[in-house]
Enzyme design. Sequence first.
Site, PDB file in Angstrom:
ATOM      1  N   THR A 110       0.714  -1.194   0.003  1.00  0.00           N
ATOM      2  CA  THR A 110      -0.053  -0.165   0.046  1.00  0.00           C
ATOM      3  C   THR A 110       0.816   1.224  -0.111  1.00  0.00           C
ATOM      4  O   THR A 110       2.024   1.400   0.328  1.00  0.00           O
ATOM      5  CB  THR A 110      -1.002   0.011   1.264  1.00  0.00           C
ATOM      6  OG1 THR A 110      -1.935   1.067   0.908  1.00  0.00           O
ATOM      7  CG2 THR A 110      -0.175   0.443   2.437  1.00  0.00           C
ATOM      8  N   GLN A 132      -1.611   3.949   7.097  1.00  0.00           N
ATOM      9  CA  GLN A 132      -1.084   2.960   5.941  1.00  0.00           C
ATOM     10  C   GLN A 132       0.073   2.337   6.294  1.00  0.00           C
ATOM     11  O   GLN A 132       0.209   1.064   5.628  1.00  0.00           O
ATOM     12  CB  GLN A 132      -0.968   3.817   4.780  1.00  0.00           C
ATOM     13  CG  GLN A 132      -2.465   4.514   4.237  1.00  0.00           C
ATOM     14  CD  GLN A 132      -3.397   3.554   4.166  1.00  0.00           C
ATOM     15  OE1 GLN A 132      -3.389   2.591   3.159  1.00  0.00           O
ATOM     16  NE2 GLN A 132      -4.435   3.621   4.855  1.00  0.00           N
ATOM     17  N   HIS A 135      -0.065  -1.191   7.444  1.00  0.00           N
ATOM     18  CA  HIS A 135      -0.459  -2.620   6.601  1.00  0.00           C
ATOM     19  C   HIS A 135       0.887  -3.329   6.348  1.00  0.00           C
ATOM     20  O   HIS A 135       0.598  -4.592   6.381  1.00  0.00           O
ATOM     21  CB  HIS A 135      -0.828  -2.073   5.331  1.00  0.00           C
ATOM     22  CG  HIS A 135      -2.465  -1.620   5.237  1.00  0.00           C
ATOM     23  ND1 HIS A 135      -3.214  -2.752   5.213  1.00  0.00           N
ATOM     24  CD2 HIS A 135      -2.757  -0.462   5.066  1.00  0.00           C
ATOM     25  CE1 HIS A 135      -4.459  -1.981   5.230  1.00  0.00           C
ATOM     26  NE2 HIS A 135      -4.339  -0.875   4.844  1.00  0.00           N
ATOM     27  N   HIS A 203      -3.174   5.916  -2.891  1.00  0.00           N
ATOM     28  CA  HIS A 203      -4.015   6.953  -1.957  1.00  0.00           C
ATOM     29  C   HIS A 203      -3.268   8.128  -2.123  1.00  0.00           C
ATOM     30  O   HIS A 203      -2.336   8.109  -1.776  1.00  0.00           O
ATOM     31  CB  HIS A 203      -4.171   6.544  -0.446  1.00  0.00           C
ATOM     32  CG  HIS A 203      -4.770   5.087  -0.538  1.00  0.00           C
ATOM     33  ND1 HIS A 203      -3.972   4.018  -0.172  1.00  0.00           N
ATOM     34  CD2 HIS A 203      -6.022   4.417  -0.712  1.00  0.00           C
ATOM     35  CE1 HIS A 203      -4.384   2.885  -0.080  1.00  0.00           C
ATOM     36  NE2 HIS A 203      -5.837   3.185  -0.385  1.00  0.00           N
ATOM     37  N   ASP A 236     -11.577   3.242   2.986  1.00  0.00           N
ATOM     38  CA  ASP A 236     -11.151   2.085   3.063  1.00  0.00           C
ATOM     39  C   ASP A 236     -12.527   1.136   3.662  1.00  0.00           C
ATOM     40  O   ASP A 236     -12.831   0.093   3.486  1.00  0.00           O
ATOM     41  CB  ASP A 236      -9.868   1.649   4.312  1.00  0.00           C
ATOM     42  CG  ASP A 236      -8.712   1.818   3.753  1.00  0.00           C
ATOM     43  OD1 ASP A 236      -8.640   1.922   2.465  1.00  0.00           O
ATOM     44  OD2 ASP A 236      -7.724   1.913   4.484  1.00  0.00           O
ATOM     45  N   GLU A 290      -0.562  -1.909 -47.419  1.00  0.00           N
ATOM     46  CA  GLU A 290       0.106  -2.639 -46.574  1.00  0.00           C
ATOM     47  C   GLU A 290       0.584  -3.977 -47.038  1.00  0.00           C
ATOM     48  O   GLU A 290       1.233  -4.804 -46.226  1.00  0.00           O
ATOM     49  CB  GLU A 290      -0.645  -2.819 -45.399  1.00  0.00           C
ATOM     50  CG  GLU A 290      -1.157  -1.613 -44.690  1.00  0.00           C
ATOM     51  CD  GLU A 290      -1.997  -1.860 -43.403  1.00  0.00           C
ATOM     52  OE1 GLU A 290      -2.509  -2.987 -43.167  1.00  0.00           O
ATOM     53  OE2 GLU A 290      -2.104  -1.256 -42.578  1.00  0.00           O
ATOM     54  N   HIS A 295      -5.973  -9.574 -48.057  1.00  0.00           N
ATOM     55  CA  HIS A 295      -7.092  -8.939 -47.308  1.00  0.00           C
ATOM     56  C   HIS A 295      -8.230  -8.370 -48.525  1.00  0.00           C
ATOM     57  O   HIS A 295      -9.105  -8.332 -48.241  1.00  0.00           O
ATOM     58  CB  HIS A 295      -6.372  -7.977 -46.390  1.00  0.00           C
ATOM     59  CG  HIS A 295      -5.845  -8.497 -45.089  1.00  0.00           C
ATOM     60  ND1 HIS A 295      -4.839  -9.341 -45.224  1.00  0.00           N
ATOM     61  CD2 HIS A 295      -6.037  -8.360 -43.943  1.00  0.00           C
ATOM     62  CE1 HIS A 295      -4.790  -9.458 -43.961  1.00  0.00           C
ATOM     63  NE2 HIS A 295      -5.280  -8.658 -43.075  1.00  0.00           N
TER      64      HIS A 295
END
Length: 310
Positions: A110, A132, A135, A203, A236, A290, A295
Amino acid sequence: APGGRSVYPSSVIMNAVPAQEAGVESIALASPPQREHGGLPHPTILAACALLGVDEVYAVGGAQAVAMFAYGTESCAPANMVTGPGNIWVAAAKRYFTGRIGIDTEAGPTEIAVLADDTADPVHIASDLISQAEHDPLAAAVLVTDSVDLAEAVEKELEPQVAATRHVEDRILPALRGRQSAIVLVDGLEEGLRVVDAYGAEHLEIQTADAAAVADRVRNAGAIFVGPWAPVSLGDYCAGSNHVLPTGGCACHSSGLSVQSFLRGIHIVDYTRDALAEVAHHVVTLAEAEDLPAHGAAIKARFGWKVPQQ
């Protein structure tokens, strides 16, 4: 697949509810086994699962849980997508398996960054940085300010607040003292905005004069918390924002977990003969430019090898 030693029933809610709202039909959850609970996930995790109706729960944590969902086992089918926060091992596993599985973002360890000026309250800032840091020892806590007085006041305020809380030696102090945490002094708000945009924090708190206007100028952040009465803890648990958010600079290209994370768009092309005839020459021209003549031939074949000219 939340990782680490701690128990976060809020993560169950943050991951399961957006998936349910998106209409995901099969939801499985992994949570680390707990020695004191007979090797099962923590009872609060199981209670949150029961309230949400999530009945496929595995006692597996960390990178192992991500690998289990990526490869599958005899008892666990492979998953299409793995979401959720975790420690550095969980984030590394999600990066490793990207392509085999879908992921939300790299969500962990975090981070909090606070952009503040001399109007901010150092008590608030110190408490938010600590919140924080608890954590993970690798959690990042960063203050960006143009006020030397505020920086000094926050440093002074950290000491008594740290001493009054838990998880000090194993998480908070290693996080605050680690190279990932710092007080960054800038010359003014403009430079501060450049710093937080370059950082792209998970955050980001804006604690400045006219905080809403400053927040509107931020380009890179997982979630922005505006003013002194919107701490990260509010997001949170209560505000309604998701707390599974990009870390490690991923906010420059990724968003927080939401209902949209579980939805896919499928492009559908449905033309009539007349509609194809109207644009056929464009397709043939581009194909020839191309050097992909087959194609163009796929278009010509539908008109007897003569493309209508517009």
